[in-house]
Design a protein around this motif. Structure first.
Motif, PDB file in Angstrom:
ATOM      1  N   ARG A  39      31.248  85.602 -26.293  1.00 58.90           N
ATOM      2  CA  ARG A  39      31.949  85.055 -27.457  1.00 58.90           C
ATOM      3  C   ARG A  39      31.021  84.190 -28.319  1.00 58.90           C
ATOM      4  O   ARG A  39      30.262  83.366 -27.809  1.00 58.90           O
ATOM      5  N   ASP A  59      34.748  90.065 -23.393  1.00 58.46           N
ATOM      6  CA  ASP A  59      35.110  89.214 -24.525  1.00 58.46           C
ATOM      7  C   ASP A  59      33.979  89.246 -25.544  1.00 58.46           C
ATOM      8  O   ASP A  59      32.889  88.742 -25.294  1.00 58.46           O
ATOM      9  N   SER A  61      34.706  88.311 -28.865  1.00 64.62           N
ATOM     10  CA  SER A  61      35.330  87.643 -30.004  1.00 64.62           C
ATOM     11  C   SER A  61      34.354  86.694 -30.700  1.00 64.62           C
ATOM     12  O   SER A  61      33.394  86.200 -30.109  1.00 64.62           O
ATOM     13  N   ASN A  81      38.544  91.898 -25.729  1.00 60.24           N
ATOM     14  CA  ASN A  81      38.832  90.966 -26.825  1.00 60.24           C
ATOM     15  C   ASN A  81      37.741  91.123 -27.881  1.00 60.24           C
ATOM     16  O   ASN A  81      36.590  90.774 -27.640  1.00 60.24           O
ATOM     17  N   ALA A  83      38.482  90.027 -31.131  1.00 61.18           N
ATOM     18  CA  ALA A  83      39.047  89.240 -32.225  1.00 61.18           C
ATOM     19  C   ALA A  83      37.955  88.556 -33.029  1.00 61.18           C
ATOM     20  O   ALA A  83      36.884  88.238 -32.525  1.00 61.18           O
ATOM     21  N   ASN A 103      42.774  92.796 -27.819  1.00 68.38           N
ATOM     22  CA  ASN A 103      42.970  91.791 -28.857  1.00 68.38           C
ATOM     23  C   ASN A 103      42.016  92.121 -29.996  1.00 68.38           C
ATOM     24  O   ASN A 103      40.801  91.979 -29.858  1.00 68.38           O
ATOM     25  N   ARG A 128      47.143  92.915 -29.633  1.00 69.88           N
ATOM     26  CA  ARG A 128      47.277  91.812 -30.583  1.00 69.88           C
ATOM     27  C   ARG A 128      46.488  92.136 -31.838  1.00 69.88           C
ATOM     28  O   ARG A 128      45.292  92.414 -31.776  1.00 69.88           O
ATOM     29  N   ASP A 131      47.139  86.550 -34.879  1.00 68.78           N
ATOM     30  CA  ASP A 131      47.260  85.368 -34.036  1.00 68.78           C
ATOM     31  C   ASP A 131      47.444  84.162 -34.954  1.00 68.78           C
ATOM     32  O   ASP A 131      46.473  83.573 -35.420  1.00 68.78           O
TER      33      ASP A 131
END
Length: 259
Positions: A39, A59, A61, A81, A83, A103, A128, A131
């Motif tokens: 991330r 992840d 993101s 993820n 995002a 996500n 998702r 958010d």
């Protein structure tokens, strides 16, 4: 003048290398990596990530990714993820046959049709695309009908944007959404908005039948004590919500509770 062969922004971004992946995971072999948290590293190129064939949780993101090509080889990937990136498509994920949770909030997905590539993922249950708490969304979420369109396109989904849409619990999420609307100050809902009303009429809990025995009197006394505890909890909850709203929205902007 940009170096030949580099895309705009790549010179300033980070490209994944075997050394970086091994350092982040503590593994000596890329195929042994099961979990990766990458991330906010400024990634623009996933490099050799596709060699992590055993990866199950990822992840990515908060980076600057525009495509997910290397993920097509990650057949064991279950949770992803991505995002807060710059993705305009999710096509490589069509090969991630074990994907259960995705996500993709905070990207550039413009229409439900760009989710068609996910239709073959029979195990995908959680998706998702927006958010509100993190203020992340996608252009397609601007359409009032987008939620229904996503459900029709991906009927196997159980949770969309954190809200359960099928099975036990979906009614609870609807109730929470309705309560959220009622709990907001009327000024935030616009002129003419109705204030939330009590569930029962004033004095509803104050009327009691004639007490004909000590047992009934004791039961009434205990009920009154419990009722007072509920009122105290209600007051504490109201104070806590007011403090939280003030802390989260110092400028006086409105917010909603997301479940």
């Amino acid at each position: 003048m940009e170096p030949q062969g580099e895309k705009p922004g790549e010179a300033d971004g980070v490209r994944l290398t075997p050394q970086l992946l091994k350092a982040r995971s503590g593994e000596f072999s890329l195929e042994s990596i099961l979990l990766l948290k990458l991330r906010g590293l400024g990634l623009v190129d996933l490099g050799c990530l596709g060699e992590c064939l055993g990866l199950e949780w990822l992840d990515l993101s908060g980076n600057a990714l525009t495509q997910l090509g290397p993920l097509a080889s990650l057949r064991q990937l279950a949770v992803l993820n991505v995002a807060d990136n710059q993705l305009t498509g999710l096509e490589p994920l069509a090969a991630c046959e074990n994907l259960r949770s995705l996500n993709a909030a905070g990207n550039l997905l413009a229409s439900p049709g760009q989710l068609q590539c996910l239709a073959g993922l029979r195990g995908l249950e959680h998706l998702r695309l927006r958010d509100p708490l993190a203020r992340l969304s996608n252009p397609l979420c601007a359409s009032p009908a987008y939620w229904a369109a996503v459900r029709e396109l991906l009927p196997g989904l159980k949770v969309i944007d954190g809200e359960r849409v099928t099975g036990r619990g979906s009614e609870f999420y609807q109730l929470c959404r309705d309560l959220d609307r009622c709990l907001r100050p009327s000024t935030s809902l616009g002129p003419g908005a109705a204030e939330a009303q009590p569930w029962v009429e004033p004095g509803y809990w104050e009327s009691w039948p004639a007490r004909s025995s000590s047992i009934l009197e004791e039961a009434c006394r205990q009920f009154q004590a419990t009722l007072q505890e509920c009122r105290d909890l209600d007051r504490q909850a109201h104070d806590s919500l007011a403090q939280a709203e003030q802390a989260l929205n110092p400028a006086g902007t409105t917010s909603s509770f997301v479940f």
